[in-house]
Design a protein around this motif. Structure first.
Motif, short mmCIF file in Angstrom:
data_model
loop_
_atom_site.label_atom_id
_atom_site.label_comp_id
_atom_site.label_asym_id
_atom_site.label_seq_id
_atom_site.Cartn_x
_atom_site.Cartn_y
_atom_site.Cartn_z
N GLN A 1 0.92 -1.21 -0.01
CA GLN A 1 0.01 0.06 -0.04
C GLN A 1 0.67 1.15 0.30
OE1 GLN A 1 -3.29 0.05 -0.14
NE2 GLN A 1 -3.83 1.93 0.28
N VAL A 2 0.86 2.03 -1.00
CA VAL A 2 1.67 3.37 -1.21
C VAL A 2 0.95 4.39 -0.37
CG1 VAL A 2 2.37 5.16 -2.92
CG2 VAL A 2 2.64 2.57 -3.24
N GLN A 3 1.58 5.08 0.49
CA GLN A 3 1.06 6.13 1.24
C GLN A 3 1.58 7.39 0.73
OE1 GLN A 3 1.19 5.00 5.33
NE2 GLN A 3 -1.12 5.02 5.48
N LEU A 4 0.63 8.48 0.59
CA LEU A 4 1.19 9.62 0.08
C LEU A 4 0.82 10.72 1.37
CD1 LEU A 4 0.51 10.18 -3.31
CD2 LEU A 4 2.84 9.37 -2.53
N VAL A 5 1.58 11.28 2.22
CA VAL A 5 1.09 12.00 3.27
C VAL A 5 1.43 13.42 3.15
CG1 VAL A 5 1.33 12.23 5.79
CG2 VAL A 5 1.38 9.91 4.78
N GLU A 6 0.44 14.30 3.19
CA GLU A 6 0.64 15.43 2.83
C GLU A 6 0.81 16.26 4.40
OE1 GLU A 6 -2.43 14.55 -0.21
OE2 GLU A 6 -1.98 14.14 1.93
N SER A 7 1.33 17.59 4.32
CA SER A 7 1.41 18.34 5.64
C SER A 7 1.61 19.75 5.32
CB SER A 7 2.36 17.77 6.61
OG SER A 7 3.79 17.96 5.85
#
Length: 118
Positions: A1-7
């Motif tokens: 599962q690829v996770q892209l996490v914005e902040s």
């Protein structure tokens, strides 16, 4: 599962700067075109900036000259530097990744809220 996490999303005054960050696996950063999209209430999602693995960059007309996208594989991150922000830039901003020569997107982040208001 690829996770892209914005902040980095927050309330900012008109005319101010803001930088968004997207954490992504290095394997994705090295192989995928990365982009930032945004969606304002009642509007369709809009791709505002993208960068290919070769360094080519594209911007929506509405942000050209104000926004800058960059990637740093050593930090597993993609950034969106936003300057001279306007109230109409208010939206949820999403990080996205797509394989070359395909449509957006193979992967999306969960989004980060940017509100431009005095």
């Amino acid at each position: 599962q690829v996770q892209l996490v914005e902040s980095g999303g927050r309330l900012v005054q008109p005319g101010g700067p803001l930088r968004l960050s997207c954490s992504a696996p290095r394997s994705i950063l090295n192989s995928y075109t990365m982009g930032w999209s945004r969606q304002a209430p009642g509007k369709q999602r809009e791709l505002v900036a993208s960068t290919t693995t070769s360094g080519s960059k594209n911007y929506a007309e509405s942000v050209k000259g104000r926004f800058a996208i960059s990637r740093d594989s050593s930090k597993n991150a993609v950034y969106l530097q936003m300057n001279t922000l306007k109230p109409e830039d208010t939206a949820v901003y999403y990080c996205a990744a797509k394989a070359p020569l395909t449509a957006w997107a193979d992967y999306w982040g969960q989004g980060t809220q940017v509100t431009v208001s005095s």
